[in-house]
Write a protein that holds these residues in place. Sequence first.
Motif, PDB file in Angstrom:
ATOM      1  N   SER A 101       1.002  -1.336  -0.331  1.00  0.00           N
ATOM      2  CA  SER A 101       0.145   0.146   0.348  1.00  0.00           C
ATOM      3  C   SER A 101       0.650   1.546  -0.179  1.00  0.00           C
ATOM      4  O   SER A 101       2.387   1.612   0.389  1.00  0.00           O
ATOM      5  CB  SER A 101      -1.197   0.684   1.479  1.00  0.00           C
ATOM      6  N   VAL A 113     -10.890  -0.038  -4.046  1.00  0.00           N
ATOM      7  CA  VAL A 113      -9.616   1.468  -3.294  1.00  0.00           C
ATOM      8  C   VAL A 113      -9.394   1.710  -4.955  1.00  0.00           C
ATOM      9  O   VAL A 113     -10.024   0.910  -5.715  1.00  0.00           O
ATOM     10  CB  VAL A 113      -9.044   0.062  -2.554  1.00  0.00           C
ATOM     11  N   HIS A 159      -3.905   3.741  -4.101  1.00  0.00           N
ATOM     12  CA  HIS A 159      -3.738   3.130  -3.378  1.00  0.00           C
ATOM     13  C   HIS A 159      -2.442   2.527  -2.807  1.00  0.00           C
ATOM     14  O   HIS A 159      -1.905   1.285  -1.480  1.00  0.00           O
ATOM     15  CB  HIS A 159      -5.343   2.499  -3.059  1.00  0.00           C
TER      16      HIS A 159
END
Length: 480
Positions: A58, A85, A90
């Motif tokens: 991430s 996401v 992300h």
Amino acid sequence: MRAQPIGRLGRVDRRSWLGKVRDAVDSLVKHSPSRFAILIFASLIVLFTVLFSLPIASADRQVTPLHDAVFTAVSVICVTGLATVDMATHWSPFGNTLVFIGVNIGGVGVLTLASILGLVISRRLGLRAKLIAASDSNPSRIHVGPVSERQAIRLGEVGGLLATVAISALVIEVTIAIGMIPSMLAAGYDAWHSFWYSFYYSAMAFTNTGFSPNPGGLEPLVGDYWFQSLLMLGVFLGSLGFPVIFALARAWRHPHRWSVHVKLTLTTTTILFVAGAAMFLLLEYGNPKTYGQLDAGPTVFQSFFMSMMTRSGGFSTIDMHDLNGSSLLVSDMLMFIGGGSASTAGGIKVTTLAVLFLAAFAEARGAPSMEAFGRRIPRDMLRLSVSVVLWGATIVAVSSIAILQITKQPFDYVLFDVISAFATCGLSTGLTAELPPEGVYVMALTMFMGRVGTVTLAAALAASQRRQLFKRPEERPIVG
């Protein structure tokens, strides 16, 4: 000198251990090739879930929640393109690399992938392993074994098919990526980002995934028709299927040598492409939120772009939430049909639809059998096609009911996203990104079942194939 026998003994033990692994794999392949294929796919999803959960994956170096990691892993390996996401912000460079590698692995196809792994482990491609790969181009082999009719890929050509999978994917993705680099530079990206984004988009197009690596997605490139044309080309080639690419590579100058599978795939794909564009043009030309503000030329182009992407491409230059209800329904139909067999596209496949129409046409004419391009199509293909459609419709219905109960959202938006998940298309009205964890797991399961394939899934769940040496008395129920 005394340590040498120990070394030799160690090598013997290691070889014996590898031999046991090889025998176990061969036994599983022999017992149930479909279950072996599903096991490989599920194992990949578990592996990528763990990798996506790592802090290094991430951008903020935080652990990604389990439901988001699971959904991303399934979406990547199943080459769907849906996300919970923001894929552009992300993930870290490591996470984006996982996405790039994962979609290329998933794009190979569940059965072909299982065949390659079985070949690597067992170091030989036996008859059963060849049947696994051959079934990817001819699903009827799962039930009845090799058939006598001409097919796009014969059993003796599996080695060529596997080579074609790797070579075609590499050549097509590299060629399209090189063509995209000037568009990225013209959009204002630096040399490194232009290179990375081009190869990323190329892989997403050929694998029919639809992820975008840059913030804003296609918005900075909405007026670049060269870039969008390359996206359409990548999606089209990926949706044809490796057996068709293999056949065209061998005899593209001799259409009379093409098998019925190749001809049906090309014909049905072309018809759906043109018909879908015509429907979007008719239904959206007056919609101010989509094509209503465009001139005639851009409207026609965007209609063809949308027609291609709803077949499993997953890219969009407009917000799907803004489509008219009629256009959403057309999109549902195109997504549910999908692309060609053994392709990176999802859906019930265009040949399945073609067989159903050929059966209806034969019934209307009173013909004793289905025929296409001077060849007779056996009736068991109709039974297989009906099974695929019914299983697919059942999966979509059950998932839609579950998502409706969880979210209480409008039915047309829920149906759109569920079909997109089942057909591994990747288009969304925005519903998927707002799902609670329980809804995320339902959609992840829908993507997995859609990518693995309804026929393969049904064959894997069957305990064994049963031979029946007698026939019961025939009686016709009233139908219709």
